[in-house]
Scaffold this motif. Structure first.
Motif: not given
Length: 267
Positions: A240-267
């Motif tokens: 669950e991401l809380v995104i400010e007006p005009g901004g963006k939010a992002g996430y990154k999932i690490m599995r065993d110290n490696e990037v499994f998934s990531d992404g950026v979600i704009p407002y």
């Protein structure tokens, strides 16, 4: 008198509103008496009308000044009223003659310039004005326009919502008019829920895999993980991401110290 054989005695000068300067007002002995040649004649001679020092009437109420001047029998009193931002209505701004002049009241016209107070303006209805129109209105009227911004669901961004004092109010020139300008509709933070399926793919079958979830949004930073857990099977987690007006939010999932998934979600 000299030609007739009389002797001029004491000459006394006195003020007189009727007899011209230098003319004889009376004699001693009085006119009509029979006297011998060689008699001494005393003369009373006119100095003309009495003069007075004209007072300073500036910053005084015109009604009081006019009453004083009428008591002194001035020839006439002329009053001119003008707007003035610094002096209250009815106060004398300037005068003629100037203070300290020697004047003869019966021969003098007094001119007084009197304040009508600040010029008053009937306020227009400023609703719907933009900042340029407000600036022009302030310049044309001599009013000070002070603006403040607020969100509005009904008035377009950049236009006037309300004013104080209200439209049609009478205000002094130079007064401040407070105006609220619309910032448009307020944009609130939004929440985005992203389902992420984390695959269980260990190097050694049956061993747990360490998962770290990092989130960058209005309330969290990726400097430390938002959640840490182990999986022994494929799992789906909601981010669950809380995104400010005009901004963006992002996430990154690490599995065993490696990037499994990531992404950026704009407002």
């Amino acid at each position: 008198l000299l030609q007739n054989g009389f002797v001029i005695g004491k000459e006394t000068e006195v003020e007189n509103d009727v007899i011209e300067v230098g003319k004889v007002i009376s004699t001693n002995p009085k006119i009509g008496r029979t006297v011998k040649k060689g008699t001494t004649i005393d003369l009373t001679i006119s100095k003309g009308p009495k003069s007075i020092e004209f007072s300073d009437y500036k910053d005084r109420n015109v009604d009081d000044v006019q009453q004083l001047l009428e008591q002194l029998d001035f020839m006439d009193i002329e009053i001119e009223e003008v707007y003035n931002n610094e002096m209250s209505s009815g106060m004398v701004i300037s005068q003629s003659p100037v203070a300290g002049s020697q004047v003869i009241p019966s021969q003098t016209v007094v001119k007084l310039t009197v304040s009508k107070g600040p010029e008053q303006i009937v306020l227009k209805d400023l609703q719907g004005y933009n900042e340029k129109a407000l600036s022009d209105y302030g310049t044309d009227t001599g009013l000070v326009i002070k603006t403040e911004e607020q969100y509005s669901d009904t008035v377009a961004q950049g236009l006037v919502i309300s004013q104080s004092p209200k439209a049609n109010s009478k205000v002094d020139k130079g007064s401040t008019v407070n105006v609220i300008i619309s910032k448009g509709k307020e944009q609130l933070p939004r929440t985005e829920t992203i389902p992420i399926t984390i695959l269980y793919e260990p190097d050694i079958p049956g061993s747990p895999q360490r998962v770290e979830i990092y989130i960058e949004d209005m309330t969290r930073s990726m400097t430390s993980p938002d959640d840490v857990f182990n999986i022994t099977k494929t799992e789906t987690r909601n981010i669950e991401l809380v995104i400010e007006p005009g901004g963006k939010a992002g996430y990154k999932i690490m599995r065993d110290n490696e990037v499994f998934s990531d992404g950026v979600i704009p407002y």
